[in-house]
Design an enzyme around this catalytic site. Structure first.
Site, PDB file in Angstrom:
ATOM      1  N   VAL A 470      48.786  32.341  45.057  1.00  0.00           N
ATOM      2  CA  VAL A 470      48.269  33.484  44.933  1.00  0.00           C
ATOM      3  C   VAL A 470      49.375  34.697  44.959  1.00  0.00           C
ATOM      4  O   VAL A 470      49.591  35.422  44.228  1.00  0.00           O
ATOM      5  CB  VAL A 470      47.154  33.860  45.644  1.00  0.00           C
ATOM      6  CG1 VAL A 470      47.228  33.501  47.079  1.00  0.00           C
ATOM      7  CG2 VAL A 470      46.522  35.143  45.670  1.00  0.00           C
ATOM      8  N   ASP A 471      50.021  34.436  46.187  1.00  0.00           N
ATOM      9  CA  ASP A 471      51.124  35.313  46.186  1.00  0.00           C
ATOM     10  C   ASP A 471      52.083  34.497  47.243  1.00  0.00           C
ATOM     11  O   ASP A 471      52.176  34.230  48.469  1.00  0.00           O
ATOM     12  CB  ASP A 471      50.665  36.754  47.316  1.00  0.00           C
ATOM     13  CG  ASP A 471      51.993  37.373  47.834  1.00  0.00           C
ATOM     14  OD1 ASP A 471      53.192  37.327  47.237  1.00  0.00           O
ATOM     15  OD2 ASP A 471      51.610  38.339  48.629  1.00  0.00           O
TER      16      ASP A 471
END
Length: 792
Positions: A470-471
């Protein structure tokens, strides 16, 4: 049967081209109708509807008459047909095409007519080998060398010519070592809309979704020159749509994708005429054929060279020209045994780690019965739970850090490795993957140690996909989607500010640090003492390591319903180059937390609890020690100190901030509970907080992501594009963190297994052919971003 020049004298190829061309014109009419356009092609039927090709040609001439009168919708724009090859197949197809109003153009002029050509005629272009084949070493071309060593060449057809084509008619022979005309990654770019603002459109006459409408693969070679042709179509079901983003086929004219026609018995649609044609070519050679006598030696056969050289077997054995068939037959049998074995076998995936985010990865991959998964973990019970829960999944006990021999053996015996282990282990795992030519996927950041292996991976023909969580991961994809769209319209990115965070749902955030852990606590805590760099209004801002990062925390009110704060994350400046936005004056990637987190953790840092150095009192084999005793040691005090006096000392140590003292007390660090020691203060605290502040049964978490992207348009006006992603975890299912890390990891792994990602070396999801299908598939899983724009 060939003449002295090696040209075939008897072949069905011409009528394969004739039937294929009629079919694709028929299919083109139906496809355009499904896209909202009634065109003259609607009056052309399939090949087998006509008694002979003359009737088909008359229908095509009738359609051509209407095209010449300007009855094609202007919103379609100019139509371009590319023919590959110059042999019988291509010639037969072109004979039919020439019944339409047309103009042939040279390859170098194709771009111009594709954009600004007329709509009262069609454009044709013949792409020859020298137009699309390049020697890998120096970009040159030699036809004889290509036929002898095709592996030395690459094709630019998919990137250069296919994007200029409305219809591709493919009639070339393809050998296994030859470069493909269009690969699966090429197709993903070909399905992207093109910007043609000069072409008129209206609600009743929409623009085409992309230029390439149809492919007629008359060569009918699954997995050949058109890589994504998985199976031939049939006379009964001649067409299907190929959606490059999902890499799937549907038997329909409506929907996303390019129309495919790949019938492997094309001439059978015009049977009488094709037979007459074949017979007329054979008849002149019948007298020579009748001279054959199998009771006499082949050397005495006095036929013409064309017939004699075509005799395959005589007197029970192969003739000299065809003795190679013995070897070919054995190779053919071996190939088909291998193909049969491959069809029965499955793609083998090794998942290293069975922790927080592994379940969605295994879930996604195990939906395909042709993928088998081995989950390897040092905690056998965790791996067993996954194996019991999902199909096609087995578990093994493996300590990847200590048992290198077993790790290497497992990597060698799998097609792809997914590393869900700490990022520090990835370089060693990558080295083993490169050594054994095994592809690899990880959700973690690329490190200098990983990037040093880039050329080795390329040389070994290995794909190592990084940063697909996601990050990093989804943040890259959403950013690049916006950047590329802005650039396609001639705009410039002037600033990029991005924040992302995994948080407990608001109703479960009432604890001393306003946080709960749905992934590694160690990573969360270690990031708070990291250094950071970013660009703000053209000035570089540097934050030293050791805790100063949290002093730069700022309120974030872009979603007013959440009480958020943010602080910079790592080094943002390289992303100007990585993202291709070097003109941006502001570049900042940050972390989101609920307000109060930074202040609380500053207290832990000042107390010395976020320290990566080993501490003798925390040795795993040392004597028991309580939290209160350990805090006293950190402060140089005796463990029997009065608790109130200890709190006073701590209060001073953490900067005389009551909320920081309250946090330490709220976490139970003044209690006489025995510590589960892990060697360092950081690891010990991480282990403690993982249990004390874990997402509990019935509790949920969420992911919040925000991109603020400054844009300057070609007319010099400015705006800010806001991209928001909010994903909630499921109380009885996966956490938001597990979903947003695990699903993109699984999607990337599946794309590599199916040949959708073919680039080699160290990759990140920055290119359209990777991030577009990944975002599309994430949307199918319920992970969807929202956008809005502020105009200045």
């Amino acid at each position: 049967m060939v003449n002295a020049k090696g040209q075939r004298l008897v072949a069905f190829g011409k009528y394969a081209g004739v039937a294929g061309m009629v079919n694709i014109l028929h299919g083109l009419g139906l496809r355009l109708l499904a896209l909202g356009h009634h065109t003259p092609f609607m009056f052309i039927g399939p090949s087998h509807n006509y008694r002979n090709s003359g009737m088909a040609r008359q229908a095509i001439r009738d359609a051509g008459y209407e095209i010449a009168l300007g009855m094609m919708p202007k919103s379609i724009g100019p139509l371009t047909f590319i023919f590959t090859g110059t042999g019988n197949v291509s010639q037969g197809a072109q004979e039919v095409f020439q019944e339409l109003p047309h103009e042939y153009v040279e390859p170098e002029h194709l771009s111009k007519v594709a954009q600004h050509g007329a709509t009262n005629k069609l454009y044709a272009c013949i792409i020859k080998p020298e137009d699309n084949l390049l020697r890998k070493e120096d970009g040159g071309f030699d036809l004889d060398e290509y036929f002898q060593q095709p592996q030395k060449y690459a094709s630019n057809f998919g990137q250069k010519w296919a994007q200029l084509s409305s219809v591709i008619v493919n009639g070339i022979y393809w050998a296994p070592d030859s470069p493909r005309l269009i690969t699966i990654p090429d197709a993903k770019n070909l399905m992207h809309p093109q910007e043609t603002p000069w072409i008129p459109s209206s609600p009743g006459c929409p623009k085409l979704p992309h230029r390439l409408l149809a492919i007629c693969d008359i060569s009918a070679d699954p997995g050949g020159s058109i890589e994504f042709v998985k199976d031939c179509t049939s006379i009964d079901h001649p067409f299907c749509l190929y959606d490059a983003n999902s890499n799937e086929y549907t038997e329909s004219f409506r929907g996303k994708g390019v129309l495919m026609c790949s019938i492997d018995n094309m001439p059978a649609q015009i049977p009488r005429e094709a037979t007459d044609f074949f017979g007329s070519l054979t008849l002149p050679h019948v007298d020579d054929m009748l001279l054959s006598d199998a009771t006499t030696p082949f050397e005495e056969y006095q036929a013409s060279p064309s017939v004699r050289n075509a005799v395959i077997a005589s007197n029970g054995k192969l003739t000299p020209n065809f003795e190679y068939i013995s070897t070919l037959r054995e190779n053919f049998r071996s190939k088909h045994r291998a193909i049969a074995a491959a069809m029965k076998s499955t793609s083998k995936v090794l998942a290293l780690g069975a922790g927080f985010v592994s379940a969605p990865v295994i879930d996604y991959l195990s939906r395909d019965p042709n993928v088998s998964i081995t989950v390897a973990s040092q905690y056998k019970c965790e791996a067993d739970r996954l194996a019991d829960r999902f199909n096609n999944t087995v578990s093994v006990l493996l300590d990847a850090e200590r048992n290198r021999e077993d790790l290497e053996h497992m990597i060698k015996n799998h097609d792809l490795v997914i590393s869900l282990l700490p990022y520090s282990m990835h370089p060693d795992i990558a080295k083993l993957c490169i050594k054994h030519h095994t592809n690899m996927v990880t959700a973690s950041y690329t490190s200098p140690a990983i990037m040093q292996l880039n050329q080795s991976a390329i040389d070994a023909d290995v794909t190592i996909m990084n940063e697909v969580g996601v990050d990093p991961g989804i943040d890259h994809m959403l950013a690049m989607e916006c950047f590329d769209e802005v650039k396609e319209h001639g705009g410039t990115i002037t600033s990029f500010v991005s924040y992302c965070g995994g948080l407990p749902s608001p109703e479960f955030s009432a604890n001393p640090v306003r946080y709960k852990f749905s992934w590694s606590p160690r990573g969360v805590l270690l990031n708070t003492v990291a250094e950071a760099r970013y660009l703000m209004d053209g000035e570089i801002v540097e934050i030293p390591a050791g805790g100063a990062l949290l002093e730069s925390t700022t309120p974030q009110d872009f979603l007013p319903g959440f009480n958020l704060e943010g602080f910079p994350n790592r080094d943002s400046i390289p992303y100007g180059k990585d993202y291709g936005i070097g003109k941006a004056k502001t570049l900042l990637r940050g972390t989101l937390r609920y307000k109060g987190f930074s202040n609380a953790v500053i207290g832990l840092i000042k107390l010395g609890l976020i320290d990566t150095n080993r501490h003798s009192s925390l040795h795993e084999q040392g004597p028991d020690i309580t939290w209160k005793h350990f805090i006293c040691e950190l402060l140089g005090k005796q463990p029997d100190i009065l608790i109130d006096s200890l709190k006073d000392i701590v209060f001073n140590k953490v900067g005389r901030v009551h909320s920081r003292l309250d946090c330490i007390e709220g976490l139970g660090l003044f209690e006489e509970d025995v510590i589960d020691k892990k060697g360092t203060p950081l690891d010990t605290l991480s282990n403690y907080m993982a249990k004390r502040l874990a997402i509990g049964p019935g509790e949920t978490d969420l992911i919040i992501m925000r991109h603020d992207i400054g844009i300057q348009k070609p007319d010099r006006t400015e705006e800010t594009r806001h991209v928001d992603l909010v994903v909630y975890g499921d109380a009885r299912g996966y956490t938001a963190m597990a979903k947003t890390v695990g699903l993109p990891t699984g999607i990337a792994a599946k794309m590599i297994l199916e040949g959708e990602i073919q680039a080699k070396g160290m990759l990140r999801p920055f290119s359209p052919e990777i991030y577009r299908p990944m975002l599309s598939r994430l949307k199918q899983e319920g992970i969807v971003a929202r956008e809005h724009t502020t105009h200045h």
